[in-house]
Scaffold this motif. Structure first.
Motif, PDB file in Angstrom:
ATOM      1  N   GLY A 119       5.335  -7.869  52.146  1.00 48.19           N
ATOM      2  CA  GLY A 119       5.776  -9.167  52.660  1.00 48.19           C
ATOM      3  C   GLY A 119       6.021  -9.130  54.153  1.00 48.19           C
ATOM      4  N   ILE A 120       6.623  -8.036  54.641  1.00 50.20           N
ATOM      5  CA  ILE A 120       6.856  -7.904  56.080  1.00 50.20           C
ATOM      6  C   ILE A 120       5.541  -7.917  56.842  1.00 50.20           C
ATOM      7  N   VAL A 121       4.564  -7.167  56.344  1.00 51.91           N
ATOM      8  CA  VAL A 121       3.260  -7.117  57.014  1.00 51.91           C
ATOM      9  C   VAL A 121       2.599  -8.491  57.013  1.00 51.91           C
ATOM     10  N   ARG A 122       2.658  -9.176  55.863  1.00 53.63           N
ATOM     11  CA  ARG A 122       2.082 -10.533  55.808  1.00 53.63           C
ATOM     12  C   ARG A 122       2.796 -11.465  56.773  1.00 53.63           C
ATOM     13  N   ASP A 123       4.122 -11.399  56.817  1.00 54.80           N
ATOM     14  CA  ASP A 123       4.884 -12.293  57.691  1.00 54.80           C
ATOM     15  C   ASP A 123       4.554 -12.051  59.154  1.00 54.80           C
ATOM     16  N   ARG A 130       1.749 -10.771  60.397  1.00 58.52           N
ATOM     17  CA  ARG A 130       0.389 -11.238  60.692  1.00 58.52           C
ATOM     18  C   ARG A 130       0.339 -12.757  60.805  1.00 58.52           C
ATOM     19  N   THR A 131       0.993 -13.439  59.881  1.00 57.44           N
ATOM     20  CA  THR A 131       0.944 -14.902  59.920  1.00 57.44           C
ATOM     21  C   THR A 131       1.709 -15.445  61.124  1.00 57.44           C
ATOM     22  N   GLN A 132       2.811 -14.777  61.494  1.00 56.27           N
ATOM     23  CA  GLN A 132       3.546 -15.217  62.680  1.00 56.27           C
ATOM     24  C   GLN A 132       2.706 -15.047  63.939  1.00 56.27           C
ATOM     25  N   ILE A 133       1.987 -13.919  64.024  1.00 58.67           N
ATOM     26  CA  ILE A 133       1.121 -13.711  65.191  1.00 58.67           C
ATOM     27  C   ILE A 133       0.026 -14.762  65.215  1.00 58.67           C
ATOM     28  N   TYR A 134      -0.593 -15.009  64.051  1.00 63.85           N
ATOM     29  CA  TYR A 134      -1.682 -15.994  64.003  1.00 63.85           C
ATOM     30  C   TYR A 134      -1.173 -17.383  64.370  1.00 63.85           C
ATOM     31  N   ASP A 135      -0.032 -17.764  63.786  1.00 64.52           N
ATOM     32  CA  ASP A 135       0.537 -19.080  64.107  1.00 64.52           C
ATOM     33  C   ASP A 135       0.874 -19.184  65.589  1.00 64.52           C
ATOM     34  N   LYS A 136       1.371 -18.083  66.157  1.00 56.49           N
ATOM     35  CA  LYS A 136       1.708 -18.095  67.582  1.00 56.49           C
ATOM     36  C   LYS A 136       0.450 -18.207  68.431  1.00 56.49           C
ATOM     37  N   VAL A 137      -0.600 -17.483  68.024  1.00 55.22           N
ATOM     38  CA  VAL A 137      -1.860 -17.514  68.782  1.00 55.22           C
ATOM     39  C   VAL A 137      -2.430 -18.923  68.832  1.00 55.22           C
ATOM     40  N   VAL A 138      -2.442 -19.624  67.693  1.00 57.37           N
ATOM     41  CA  VAL A 138      -3.034 -20.966  67.687  1.00 57.37           C
ATOM     42  C   VAL A 138      -2.132 -21.989  68.368  1.00 57.37           C
ATOM     43  N   SER A 139      -0.850 -21.644  68.581  1.00 60.72           N
ATOM     44  CA  SER A 139       0.052 -22.598  69.228  1.00 60.72           C
ATOM     45  C   SER A 139       0.196 -22.363  70.727  1.00 60.72           C
ATOM     46  N   LEU A 140      -0.199 -21.169  71.195  1.00 63.43           N
ATOM     47  CA  LEU A 140      -0.031 -20.857  72.613  1.00 63.43           C
ATOM     48  C   LEU A 140      -0.968 -21.703  73.483  1.00 63.43           C
ATOM     49  N   PRO A 141      -0.564 -21.992  74.708  1.00 63.80           N
ATOM     50  CA  PRO A 141      -1.423 -22.778  75.602  1.00 63.80           C
ATOM     51  C   PRO A 141      -2.643 -21.983  76.049  1.00 63.80           C
ATOM     52  N   ALA A 177      -6.694  -6.268  68.337  1.00 67.83           N
ATOM     53  CA  ALA A 177      -6.138  -4.931  68.106  1.00 67.83           C
ATOM     54  C   ALA A 177      -4.673  -5.010  67.707  1.00 67.83           C
ATOM     55  N   ARG A 178      -3.948  -5.956  68.281  1.00 64.95           N
ATOM     56  CA  ARG A 178      -2.528  -6.077  67.946  1.00 64.95           C
ATOM     57  C   ARG A 178      -2.350  -6.598  66.526  1.00 64.95           C
ATOM     58  N   VAL A 179      -3.206  -7.531  66.122  1.00 64.55           N
ATOM     59  CA  VAL A 179      -3.093  -8.079  64.763  1.00 64.55           C
ATOM     60  C   VAL A 179      -3.503  -7.042  63.726  1.00 64.55           C
ATOM     61  N   SER A 180      -4.476  -6.197  64.073  1.00 59.92           N
ATOM     62  CA  SER A 180      -4.967  -5.206  63.102  1.00 59.92           C
ATOM     63  C   SER A 180      -4.267  -3.863  63.278  1.00 59.92           C
ATOM     64  N   GLY A 181      -4.530  -3.192  64.407  1.00 60.15           N
ATOM     65  CA  GLY A 181      -4.009  -1.845  64.604  1.00 60.15           C
ATOM     66  C   GLY A 181      -2.498  -1.769  64.676  1.00 60.15           C
ATOM     67  N   ASP A 182      -1.888  -2.637  65.482  1.00 57.08           N
ATOM     68  CA  ASP A 182      -0.442  -2.555  65.660  1.00 57.08           C
ATOM     69  C   ASP A 182       0.310  -2.959  64.397  1.00 57.08           C
ATOM     70  N   VAL A 183      -0.158  -3.996  63.718  1.00 56.11           N
ATOM     71  CA  VAL A 183       0.493  -4.386  62.463  1.00 56.11           C
ATOM     72  C   VAL A 183       0.292  -3.296  61.412  1.00 56.11           C
TER      73      VAL A 183
END
Length: 611
Positions: free
Chosen positions: A123-127, A129-140, A154-160
């Motif tokens: 659950g932590i890993v899913r949360d 990843r989804t937080q990063i994705y949501d942040k990416v699509v919301s950033l200017p 790399a951050r979404v895959s390797g770092d997570v």
């Protein structure tokens, strides 16, 4: 440690039940472990006939001072009775069966403690990843002009993945080990407080040594993850530019560059892994040293005929001590793993904590239609301080009219258009829709008014239907087909094997440039926006494709407010107003005929294109 607690507070809080379950199961597992080993003493005493003492039953009452001794006395009394009735071998077998049952309960609790942590880790890993994705699509858009796509990937895959392999998996040890250590040390104190002093003194030394080595891992892990990001960034660039790489015979050059990145990653990884590999041998050595100290001091107590400390108790003590060493070793492993994970947390926080200045202000209004006009008033903009891209732009776009932007590359045309959907905010001046500043409107309502057709048709690896219906949830098949007909796309779609359900490949790679553009136009037609933004929609097409796309665009532009960026002046001759841009300013404006008569920038552009 502060960083770890901050991480746990952010991502573990939703899984409180799992934490409680892990604590309960680990506590039961430790208790069953102690009681199961406690049966070793009577088994050994019966087997070797060590204990010749005669026991008699003692009543046990709650709160009595020697309740523990009374329970132990009655237990031995019961065993003695069983020996007299059934014989020593039968009682030995019975105690063995009880030991097996207790061990079964202990292992079942151990499994339960592990099982309840699996949903927490995943659950932590899913949360994350989804937080990063949501942040990416919301950033200017400004954020991505400074970041490489490969680095973000790399951050979404390797770092997570690193967080999953270090912090998430170490959580089980962080919960289980303190419980086991406290329960086992409490038992050791009950058996012999003198002998336990040695254990308590040596334990912190082991933890300190491991912590000293582990702290250096974080900095080295940051370097490893940085090299990993560089490798992913080059891979992403290679996949995007493969046609150019092959055309310019640069395969060997790119391979050497990737090999250099890989060697840097390898060398950094070697240093980290070598340091991490110290965990087991160092803890093994220190654990052996601890056992030697205990053997020496415990043997000394027995040899001095310490009345309260018998040989069987010493064996039981060593058994519990061996059990407490493993949790201490696990702590040492966590001391290595967690710093690596925290380095990755630091990298993903550069995305999660990135400032987003394109947000809805409090009390922002919703606007669902364009009634009168779009107005740029004294607009200036710069991507970086000191480098102004637009300067004092004043432009009015009446409802239902077409305004074209022309000029040399780098004159600020695309930037001027990007300000309208608030991909960026103006630095000076304002942009209004019907007199309302964009910054006072909700982002969804601003972008809901607009449809985009870009020079590079941005499509997704999905079916024709889903690409056309992308911005219109709940679109019907009939609506999609009608939009495709208007965009001159229906015929070539129906020629494919599965029609509208045919997959078009990555970014529409299975389609020609003209086909991709017509799918993009069909998507805009289905959205039916009151404001249309055309950014070089036909510049990359051949003559036949341009004719088909231009026909589709004319149908799309009918009765809409349109802003068109064009290099081919022939495509915007019919615009209601043409604005000529030069170095971030509007230098000329008017109809095609008026601008030709001015004999200025536009006339020169027109003459060059005719030549």
């Amino acid at each position: 440690m502060k960083e770890l607690f901050s991480f746990l507070k952010r991502f573990v809080r939703p899984y409180g039940r799992n934490l409680v379950g892990s604590v309960v199961f680990n506590l039961l597992s430790a208790l069953f472990n102690i009681f199961s080993f406690a049966f070793i003493i009577p088994i050994l005493e019966i087997l070797f006939q060590i204990n010749q003492k005669v026991y008699s039953y003692t009543p046990v009452t709650f709160g009595m001072a020697d309740m523990g001794k009374a329970i132990r006395n009655n237990f031995y009394c019961r065993i003695t009775d069983f020996i007299d009735i059934y014989g020593e071998s039968t009682v030995l077998l019975l105690l063995g069966v009880v030991l097996i049952v207790l061990t079964l309960f202990k292992t079942a609790c151990y499994f339960g403690a592990t099982a309840v942590m699996v949903p927490l880790r995943t659950g932590i890993v899913r949360d994350i990843r989804t937080q990063i994705y949501d942040k990416v699509v919301s950033l200017p858009m400004a954020f991505f002009s400074k970041e490489r796509k490969g680095d973000i990937i790399a951050r979404v895959s390797g770092d997570v993945g690193e967080i999953e392999g270090s912090i998430a998996q170490s959580l089980d040890m962080l919960i289980k080990n303190p419980i086991l250590i406290l329960v086992y040390i409490g038992t050791l104190i009950a058996i012999s407080w003198r002998l336990t002093i040695f254990t308590v003194l040596v334990g912190p030394v082991i933890i300190w040594i491991m912590g000293t080595i582990g702290r250096k891992l974080k900095a080295k892990s940051l370097v490893v993850q940085s090299y990993w990001s560089d490798s992913m960034a080059q891979l992403e660039e290679t996949l995007g530019g493969l046609r150019i790489i092959k055309a310019f015979l640069a395969e060997d050059k790119m391979s050497r560059r990737f090999l250099d990145k890989s060697n840097q990653l390898r060398q950094a990884s070697i240093r980290v892994n070598m340091r991490q590999s110290l965990a087991h041998p160092v803890s093994e050595f220190l654990g052996t040293a601890l056992i030697v100290i205990v053997l020496w001091y415990g043997g000394k107590l027995i040899l001095n005929e310490e009345a309260s400390f018998t040989a069987t108790k010493f064996i039981y003590y060593l058994t519990i001590l061996y059990s407490v060493i493993n949790p201490i070793k696990d702590f040492s492993k966590a001391g290595y793993s967690i710093p690596k994970g925290l380095a990755s947390v630091e990298r993903i926080d550069r995305i999660l904590m990135a400032e987003n200045n394109i947000v809805n202000k409090q009390g922002a209004i919703v606007k669902n239609s364009l009634e009168n006009e779009i107005k740029y008033q004294g607009v200036s903009f710069s991507y970086e301080e000191g480098r102004e891209v637009l300067h004092d732009i004043n432009l009015t776009i009446p409802r239902g009219k077409t305004v074209a932007l022309v000029g040399q590359s780098g004159s600020g045309k695309s930037t001027l258009v990007d300000l309208l959907p608030r991909f960026y905010d103006v630095c000076e001046g304002s942009i209004t829709i019907d007199g309302v500043d964009l910054r006072d409107m909700k982002l969804d309502s601003i972008r809901g008014l607009m449809g985009n057709v870009n020079q590079e048709a941005i499509l997704f690896n999905d079916s024709f239907f889903n690409n056309i219906a992308f911005g219109v949830p709940g679109a019907t098949r009939e609506q999609v087909v009608e939009a495709a007909r208007i965009a001159n796309a229906h015929d070539f779609i129906m020629e494919t094997e599965a029609g509208y359900d045919t997959k078009i490949g990555d970014r529409g790679c299975l389609l020609s440039g003209g086909q991709r553009q017509r799918i993009s136009i069909a998507r805009a037609i289905l959205k039916n926006p009151p404001v249309l933004i055309l950014d070089e929609a036909t510049s990359a097409l051949d003559t036949e494709s341009e004719r088909l796309v231009q026909e589709a665009l004319e149908r799309l532009m009918k009765d809409r407010t349109t802003i068109a960026i064009a290099h081919r002046l022939s495509t915007v001759r019919g615009a209601d107003e043409i604005c000529v841009m030069h170095e971030g300013r509007i230098v000329e404006r008017g109809t095609h005929e008026q601008l030709i008569a001015l004999n200025g920038y536009y006339k020169r552009l027109n003459d060059m294109q005719q030549l």
